[in-house]
Motif scaffolding. Sequence first.
Motif, PDB file in Angstrom:
ATOM      1  N   GLY A 104       0.834  -1.190   0.000  1.00  0.00           N
ATOM      2  CA  GLY A 104       0.000   0.000   0.000  1.00  0.00           C
ATOM      3  C   GLY A 104       0.870   1.241   0.000  1.00  0.00           C
ATOM      4  O   GLY A 104       2.001   1.229   0.502  1.00  0.00           O
ATOM      5  N   TYR A 105       0.350   2.315  -0.583  1.00  0.00           N
ATOM      6  CA  TYR A 105       1.158   3.518  -0.757  1.00  0.00           C
ATOM      7  C   TYR A 105       1.604   4.139   0.554  1.00  0.00           C
ATOM      8  O   TYR A 105       2.655   4.786   0.616  1.00  0.00           O
ATOM      9  N   ALA A 106       0.830   3.955   1.621  1.00  0.00           N
ATOM     10  CA  ALA A 106       1.208   4.543   2.908  1.00  0.00           C
ATOM     11  C   ALA A 106       2.526   3.978   3.422  1.00  0.00           C
ATOM     12  O   ALA A 106       3.221   4.627   4.215  1.00  0.00           O
ATOM     13  N   SER A 107       2.864   2.773   2.985  1.00  0.00           N
ATOM     14  CA  SER A 107       4.104   2.154   3.460  1.00  0.00           C
ATOM     15  C   SER A 107       5.338   2.942   3.042  1.00  0.00           C
ATOM     16  O   SER A 107       6.337   2.975   3.768  1.00  0.00           O
ATOM     17  N   HIS A 124       7.045  -6.844   3.503  1.00  0.00           N
ATOM     18  CA  HIS A 124       6.570  -8.155   3.077  1.00  0.00           C
ATOM     19  C   HIS A 124       5.775  -7.993   1.798  1.00  0.00           C
ATOM     20  O   HIS A 124       4.882  -7.150   1.707  1.00  0.00           O
ATOM     21  N   GLU A 125       6.110  -8.792   0.787  1.00  0.00           N
ATOM     22  CA  GLU A 125       5.408  -8.790  -0.496  1.00  0.00           C
ATOM     23  C   GLU A 125       4.742 -10.139  -0.695  1.00  0.00           C
ATOM     24  O   GLU A 125       5.413 -11.160  -0.812  1.00  0.00           O
ATOM     25  N   SER A 126       3.413 -10.132  -0.709  1.00  0.00           N
ATOM     26  CA  SER A 126       2.667 -11.375  -0.816  1.00  0.00           C
ATOM     27  C   SER A 126       2.570 -11.889  -2.240  1.00  0.00           C
ATOM     28  O   SER A 126       2.447 -13.094  -2.466  1.00  0.00           O
ATOM     29  N   ASN A 127       2.581 -10.972  -3.202  1.00  0.00           N
ATOM     30  CA  ASN A 127       2.340 -11.368  -4.587  1.00  0.00           C
ATOM     31  C   ASN A 127       3.572 -11.957  -5.252  1.00  0.00           C
ATOM     32  O   ASN A 127       4.709 -11.664  -4.867  1.00  0.00           O
ATOM     33  N   ALA A 128       3.328 -12.771  -6.269  1.00  0.00           N
ATOM     34  CA  ALA A 128       4.433 -13.356  -7.026  1.00  0.00           C
ATOM     35  C   ALA A 128       5.241 -12.275  -7.734  1.00  0.00           C
ATOM     36  O   ALA A 128       6.454 -12.402  -7.906  1.00  0.00           O
ATOM     37  N   GLN A 129       4.567 -11.199  -8.143  1.00  0.00           N
ATOM     38  CA  GLN A 129       5.219 -10.067  -8.795  1.00  0.00           C
ATOM     39  C   GLN A 129       5.286  -8.909  -7.813  1.00  0.00           C
ATOM     40  O   GLN A 129       4.270  -8.500  -7.258  1.00  0.00           O
ATOM     41  N   GLY A 131       5.102  -5.418  -6.016  1.00  0.00           N
ATOM     42  CA  GLY A 131       4.377  -4.188  -6.278  1.00  0.00           C
ATOM     43  C   GLY A 131       5.307  -2.994  -6.309  1.00  0.00           C
ATOM     44  O   GLY A 131       6.486  -3.068  -5.941  1.00  0.00           O
ATOM     45  N   LEU A 132       4.762  -1.848  -6.753  1.00  0.00           N
ATOM     46  CA  LEU A 132       5.574  -0.642  -6.909  1.00  0.00           C
ATOM     47  C   LEU A 132       6.194  -0.207  -5.592  1.00  0.00           C
ATOM     48  O   LEU A 132       7.382   0.144  -5.541  1.00  0.00           O
ATOM     49  N   THR A 133       5.418  -0.222  -4.509  1.00  0.00           N
ATOM     50  CA  THR A 133       5.942   0.210  -3.215  1.00  0.00           C
ATOM     51  C   THR A 133       7.105  -0.663  -2.773  1.00  0.00           C
ATOM     52  O   THR A 133       8.142  -0.167  -2.312  1.00  0.00           O
ATOM     53  N   THR A 134       6.944  -1.980  -2.920  1.00  0.00           N
ATOM     54  CA  THR A 134       8.019  -2.896  -2.531  1.00  0.00           C
ATOM     55  C   THR A 134       9.264  -2.667  -3.378  1.00  0.00           C
ATOM     56  O   THR A 134      10.392  -2.669  -2.863  1.00  0.00           O
ATOM     57  N   LYS A 135       9.092  -2.462  -4.684  1.00  0.00           N
ATOM     58  CA  LYS A 135      10.238  -2.213  -5.557  1.00  0.00           C
ATOM     59  C   LYS A 135      11.020  -0.994  -5.102  1.00  0.00           C
ATOM     60  O   LYS A 135      12.250  -0.994  -5.067  1.00  0.00           O
ATOM     61  N   ASN A 299      -7.228  -6.176 -13.861  1.00  0.00           N
ATOM     62  CA  ASN A 299      -6.923  -4.742 -13.765  1.00  0.00           C
ATOM     63  C   ASN A 299      -5.840  -4.449 -12.745  1.00  0.00           C
ATOM     64  O   ASN A 299      -5.877  -3.417 -12.080  1.00  0.00           O
ATOM     65  N   VAL A 300      -4.888  -5.366 -12.597  1.00  0.00           N
ATOM     66  CA  VAL A 300      -3.807  -5.162 -11.640  1.00  0.00           C
ATOM     67  C   VAL A 300      -2.475  -5.142 -12.366  1.00  0.00           C
ATOM     68  O   VAL A 300      -2.336  -5.697 -13.469  1.00  0.00           O
ATOM     69  N   ALA A 301      -1.501  -4.495 -11.766  1.00  0.00           N
ATOM     70  CA  ALA A 301      -0.188  -4.353 -12.381  1.00  0.00           C
ATOM     71  C   ALA A 301       0.457  -5.708 -12.624  1.00  0.00           C
ATOM     72  O   ALA A 301       0.404  -6.601 -11.778  1.00  0.00           O
ATOM     73  N   ALA A 302       1.066  -5.840 -13.810  1.00  0.00           N
ATOM     74  CA  ALA A 302       1.855  -7.024 -14.170  1.00  0.00           C
ATOM     75  C   ALA A 302       1.050  -8.324 -14.116  1.00  0.00           C
ATOM     76  O   ALA A 302       1.627  -9.402 -14.045  1.00  0.00           O
ATOM     77  N   ASN A 303      -0.278  -8.200 -14.157  1.00  0.00           N
ATOM     78  CA  ASN A 303      -1.148  -9.388 -14.141  1.00  0.00           C
ATOM     79  C   ASN A 303      -0.814 -10.311 -12.974  1.00  0.00           C
ATOM     80  O   ASN A 303      -0.880 -11.539 -13.090  1.00  0.00           O
ATOM     81  N   HIS A 304      -0.487  -9.737 -11.810  1.00  0.00           N
ATOM     82  CA  HIS A 304       0.047 -10.567 -10.732  1.00  0.00           C
ATOM     83  C   HIS A 304      -0.986 -11.519 -10.142  1.00  0.00           C
ATOM     84  O   HIS A 304      -0.621 -12.576  -9.630  1.00  0.00           O
ATOM     85  N   GLN A 305      -2.278 -11.197 -10.230  1.00  0.00           N
ATOM     86  CA  GLN A 305      -3.256 -12.118  -9.655  1.00  0.00           C
ATOM     87  C   GLN A 305      -3.343 -13.421 -10.452  1.00  0.00           C
ATOM     88  O   GLN A 305      -3.499 -14.494  -9.863  1.00  0.00           O
TER      89      GLN A 305
END
Length: 373
Positions: A104-107, A124-129, A131-135, A299-305
Amino acid sequence: MKVLFTCGGTAGHINPAVALAGMLTERDQAQVLFVGAEGGMECSLVPREGYDIRTVQISSFYRSVNWNSLKHNLRTAKNLLVSPAQARKILDDFQPDLVVGTGGYASYPVVKAAAGRGIPTAVHESNAQPGLTTKMLAKRVDKVMVGFEECRSLYPHPERVEVTGTPVRSEFFTQDRLEARQMLGITDQKPVVVTTWGSLGAQVMNQYMVDFVAREVAEGCPFHHIYGVGQRYYQRVLDGLAQRGIRLEEHPELDIREYIYDMPVVMDSADVIMSRAGASTIAEISAIAHPSILVPSPNVAANHQEKNARVLSDQDAAVLMLEKDCSGDALYDQVNRMLSDVEGLRQMGQNLRKISVTDANERIYNVLKGLLK
């Protein structure tokens, strides 16, 4: 020990942080503070779990080109100037020993400010790809915790990456299916189907669900259906059902809610779960080993779902349906096929148990304690 968790935007970012906060308060009597985005859903969900929360002004950038997007992006640019000072003030007041971001952006402003002060930090990044905040934070934090081994190579400092899985709230393990049904007041033998398309909802899928529920009613409600619509489309779904002449009070098997606050009990009761494929939901489904139909958001970045869902479907641990292939009838038929195949449901549950990371909370706890040392 003082621990600051920062997260927000969706329940998929909030729930892992809540799970970790529960473990730290139980084991170490940690003092916990959450930080989220002003006006975000975390401002309602976190206090329900008994934790204090403070906020920063932060928002996303819209990629579309129109006047509304331009105005939103101008506000976001302003927030980028305001939020760092707000983050520093929160750190000054709380004086945390550890800061953990779960998306989330607040992080971003909070974890960045903490890392700049030398406070131990982790994301912590739960997704396989990622996210922008984690990057953006991966180069600054002490540890990056990820859900899948395949993710390690996606980060600039693989030596800082720990494969932990995704934390799941302990409440998911406090009752079995029968106990969960009893807690929900379900006393007959009809199966239970649980539907949730995310904490905010999904317009297309909720349109399909009006058709799904209408057919369900037409066929005599052959199963109990607990359906969390999401905040954005709840009234629209109720209106759509009313236009079909469906009066919910006449069908006790239908439990249609704006949001499922008691998700551990509800999911534990399920014979089949229909949901998006956010990483937190994937982790919960895997942990309790309940069969599911996963419809990734397109509708999510990098089709991560879709990448998350294929981790399960490739091992026959879930049914993957793409949104473009869905309809009310297609979903209803798939649910019926699964409910009529008792052996198939049993096998899917076994496959889930083989691939689930059941000790993710323990792994993350050890990483965080290591940072404190």
